[in-house]
Design an enzyme around this catalytic site. Structure first.
Site, PDB file in Angstrom:
ATOM      1  N   SER A 113      -0.364  70.466  18.715  1.00 49.05           N
ATOM      2  CA  SER A 113      -0.205  70.739  20.143  1.00 49.05           C
ATOM      3  C   SER A 113      -1.540  70.683  20.880  1.00 49.05           C
ATOM      4  O   SER A 113      -2.213  69.661  20.869  1.00 49.05           O
ATOM      5  CB  SER A 113       0.490  72.100  20.299  1.00 49.05           C
ATOM      6  OG  SER A 113       0.896  72.311  21.624  1.00 49.05           O
ATOM      7  N   HIS A 136       3.422  66.626  20.953  1.00 46.91           N
ATOM      8  CA  HIS A 136       4.681  66.826  21.671  1.00 46.91           C
ATOM      9  C   HIS A 136       4.402  67.139  23.132  1.00 46.91           C
ATOM     10  O   HIS A 136       3.273  67.487  23.503  1.00 46.91           O
ATOM     11  CB  HIS A 136       5.501  67.950  21.030  1.00 46.91           C
ATOM     12  CG  HIS A 136       4.826  69.290  21.067  1.00 46.91           C
ATOM     13  ND1 HIS A 136       4.709  70.035  22.219  1.00 46.91           N
ATOM     14  CD2 HIS A 136       4.226  70.016  20.091  1.00 46.91           C
ATOM     15  CE1 HIS A 136       4.080  71.164  21.962  1.00 46.91           C
ATOM     16  NE2 HIS A 136       3.770  71.168  20.678  1.00 46.91           N
TER      17      HIS A 136
END
Length: 238
Positions: A113, A136
């Site tokens: 992330s 993501h």
């Protein structure tokens, strides 16, 4: 207690409290500061006492001190993070990227992330063969107002992240967005998991390697900077 024992005790306490220490090299190699980014990156809200966290309010002053110190010749960043607060993670990444001293990162267990921008913010990056990176979209948590402005805001955050990552590695923005929006890998989410060599193949990480390669690289970069500065000083008119 002798001076050497006191220094070792202080170093051990510093590692225990902040996850940081200075690697005292030879006169040729100089000193390298070791910074660890572990657990969850904590932002403005305190996380639970049972959580492993990296507090950005501790990291930012230390990075400023590294830039200001004449004794420290480079920075080695070790990452094993699940991600965390977006603003805090980007602040750390921007600070590392703006250092004038050589920097190298090493992804160990994972850099997921918002850990991705931190991993690529250094001059050179490594990942161990089993290391992972999860890419993501920005996740929404808590109460979200269903208004166009809200979604535009999240889109701006996403653009800031992808823009930073792509400006500090060899991945293109279109490819990063494709990896983020992948629907076939994460069961309950969009995104892509990259393992070791895959992160290098995508142009996100520079090379597969471990602590030996990372330490060797940061010392090489530090020696090159010192040599360049020395030649520059010789060329000045007295």
């Amino acid at each position: 207690m002798g001076k050497k024992e006191e220094q070792e005790k202080h170093r051990d306490e510093r590692v225990q409290e902040t996850g940081q220490m200075t690697l005292e090299g030879t006169d040729e190699n100089g000193s390298i500061h070791l910074l660890t980014i572990i657990g969850e990156i904590e932002g403005h809200d305190n996380l639970g006492s049972s959580s492993k966290t990296t507090k950005y309010e501790h990291i930012l002053p230390q990075l400023a001190a590294i830039e200001d110190s004449s004794r420290i010749d480079g920075l080695l960043v070790l990452l094993n993070t699940m991600g965390g607060d977006v603003e805090a993670g980007l602040a750390i990444a921007e600070m590392i990227a703006s250092l004038s001293k050589p920097t190298v990162s090493l992804v160990l267990g994972g850099s997921h992330s918002i850990g991705v921008p931190i991993a690529v913010s250094t001059d050179y990056s490594f990942i161990v063969p089993t290391g992972t990176m999860v890419i993501h979209p920005v996740r929404m948590s808590g109460t979200v107002i269903g208004a166009p402005q809200t979604f535009d805001y999240f889109r701006q955050i996403q653009d800031r992240i992808t823009g930073f990552v792509c400006s500090h590695c060899n991945a293109t923005q279109s490819r990063m967005e494709e990896l983020m929006m992948n629907q076939g890998m994460l069961t309950k989410d969009l995104g892509t998991i990259l393992v070791g060599q895959e992160a290098v193949r995508e142009g996100i990480i520079s090379e597969v390697g471990g602590i030996r390669e990372a330490v060797e690289k940061i010392h090489r970069l530090a020696r090159g900077r010192k040599k360049k500065n020395s030649n520059s000083d010789k060329g000045k008119i007295k």
